[in-house]
Design an enzyme around this catalytic site. Structure first.
Site, mmCIF file in Angstrom:
data_model
loop_
_atom_site.group_PDB
_atom_site.id
_atom_site.type_symbol
_atom_site.label_atom_id
_atom_site.label_comp_id
_atom_site.label_asym_id
_atom_site.label_seq_id
_atom_site.Cartn_x
_atom_site.Cartn_y
_atom_site.Cartn_z
ATOM 1 N N ASN A 90 3.261 0.751 12.855
ATOM 2 C CA ASN A 90 3.690 -0.136 11.778
ATOM 3 C C ASN A 90 2.521 -0.818 11.064
ATOM 4 O O ASN A 90 2.666 -1.219 9.906
ATOM 5 C CB ASN A 90 4.635 -1.201 12.352
ATOM 6 C CG ASN A 90 4.910 -2.321 11.382
ATOM 7 O OD1 ASN A 90 5.553 -2.129 10.352
ATOM 8 N ND2 ASN A 90 4.395 -3.518 11.668
ATOM 9 N N TYR A 155 -3.943 3.556 -0.886
ATOM 10 C CA TYR A 155 -2.879 3.258 0.079
ATOM 11 C C TYR A 155 -1.795 4.334 0.015
ATOM 12 O O TYR A 155 -1.347 4.844 1.057
ATOM 13 C CB TYR A 155 -2.290 1.887 -0.242
ATOM 14 C CG TYR A 155 -1.125 1.445 0.601
ATOM 15 C CD1 TYR A 155 -1.320 0.857 1.842
ATOM 16 C CD2 TYR A 155 0.186 1.579 0.139
ATOM 17 C CE1 TYR A 155 -0.251 0.427 2.608
ATOM 18 C CE2 TYR A 155 1.262 1.146 0.896
ATOM 19 C CZ TYR A 155 1.041 0.573 2.124
ATOM 20 O OH TYR A 155 2.110 0.147 2.883
#
Length: 255
Positions: A90, A155
């Site tokens: 995560n 990203y």
């Protein structure tokens, strides 16, 4: 969910908004959670918040960009519990900038956290799962990796890489009963999103624009993510691997 009780579950980025929600959900399901994060103070606060599940929660500071530290931590968990049943990757980080304003130094940091970090965790965990009875891996990517997102070029590249990697690992590890799936949050109301939009009128306009673009007319909340993750980690998802689920309020609807 079926089959999460007593499962040894590693969750990275556990001190963040989505991470805390994931930890709480797995604890509620009776899993033995090892919460990993670079933020030691945040982990201490998480322990306080989850005091009612103290017997099931173990927190361990970890820099996921340090491959040797990842290997050492995973081995320590395996030595303590005898197995690793579930891994939830995560942890993530980003800075909103147009690509032409970014630098190679920023690329390196983004890649280290968002791509190489999850690779290191899986490089350490998968052999243990293959040597045991298998396991479940859920990689938290992003809809930025599926459809792109302005200001998040590198990203998005990392998250797209995580999606492709997860499908490949799912093929390689299937015979060892290791299932690998991906959850892609859409815009979610976290500190990371607030850092993108910023303060003031301009930031509020961006924030409101995102809400208008989502068919369900609200931003995601950290609590919206754990259900899909817990499902993919549960026995109910034993015949699911190599799949990508978007949790975006309908913002992205392609196959």
């Amino acid at each position: 969910m079926r089959g999460l009780n007593d499962k040894v579950t590693l969750i990275t980025g556990a001190a963040g908004g989505i991470g805390r929600s994931l930890v709480r959900r797995f604890l509620e399901e009776g899993a033995r959670v090892v919460a990993l994060d670079l933020d030691a103070a945040g982990l201490a606060d998480l322990e306080t918040q989850c005091a009612g599940h103290a017997g099931l929660l173990r927190t361990m500071p970890l820099d996921i960009t340090d491959h040797a530290a990842v290997q050492k931590t995973v081995q320590a968990v395996h030595a303590e519990f005898g197995r690793v049943d579930v891994l939830v990757n995560n942890a993530g980080w980003d800075v909103a900038k147009p690509f032409v304003e970014t630098t190679p130094e920023l690329w390196d940091k983004l890649i280290a956290i968002n791509l190489k970090g999850p690779l290191s965790l899986q490089h350490a965990v998968v052999p243990l799962m293959l040597a045991g009875e298998g396991g479940k891996i859920v990689n938290i990517a992003s809809d930025a990796g599926r459809v792109g997102s302005s200001g998040e070029s590198v990203y998005a590249a990392c998250k797209g890489g995580i999606i492709a990697f997860s499908k490949t690992l799912a093929r390689e590890a299937a015979r060892g009963n290791v299932r690998v799936n991906v959850v892609c949050p859409g815009p979610t109301d976290t500190a990371l999103l607030r850092s993108f939009t910023g303060d003031g009128e301009f930031g509020q306009k961006i924030y409101d624009g995102l809400k208008r673009a989502i068919p369900l007319k609200r931003l995601g909340q950290p609590e919206d993510i754990p259900g899909a993750v817990a499902f993919l980690a549960s026995d109910d998802a034993d015949f699911i691997t190599g799949q990508v689920i978007s949790v975006s309020g309908g913002l992205t609807m392609h196959g």
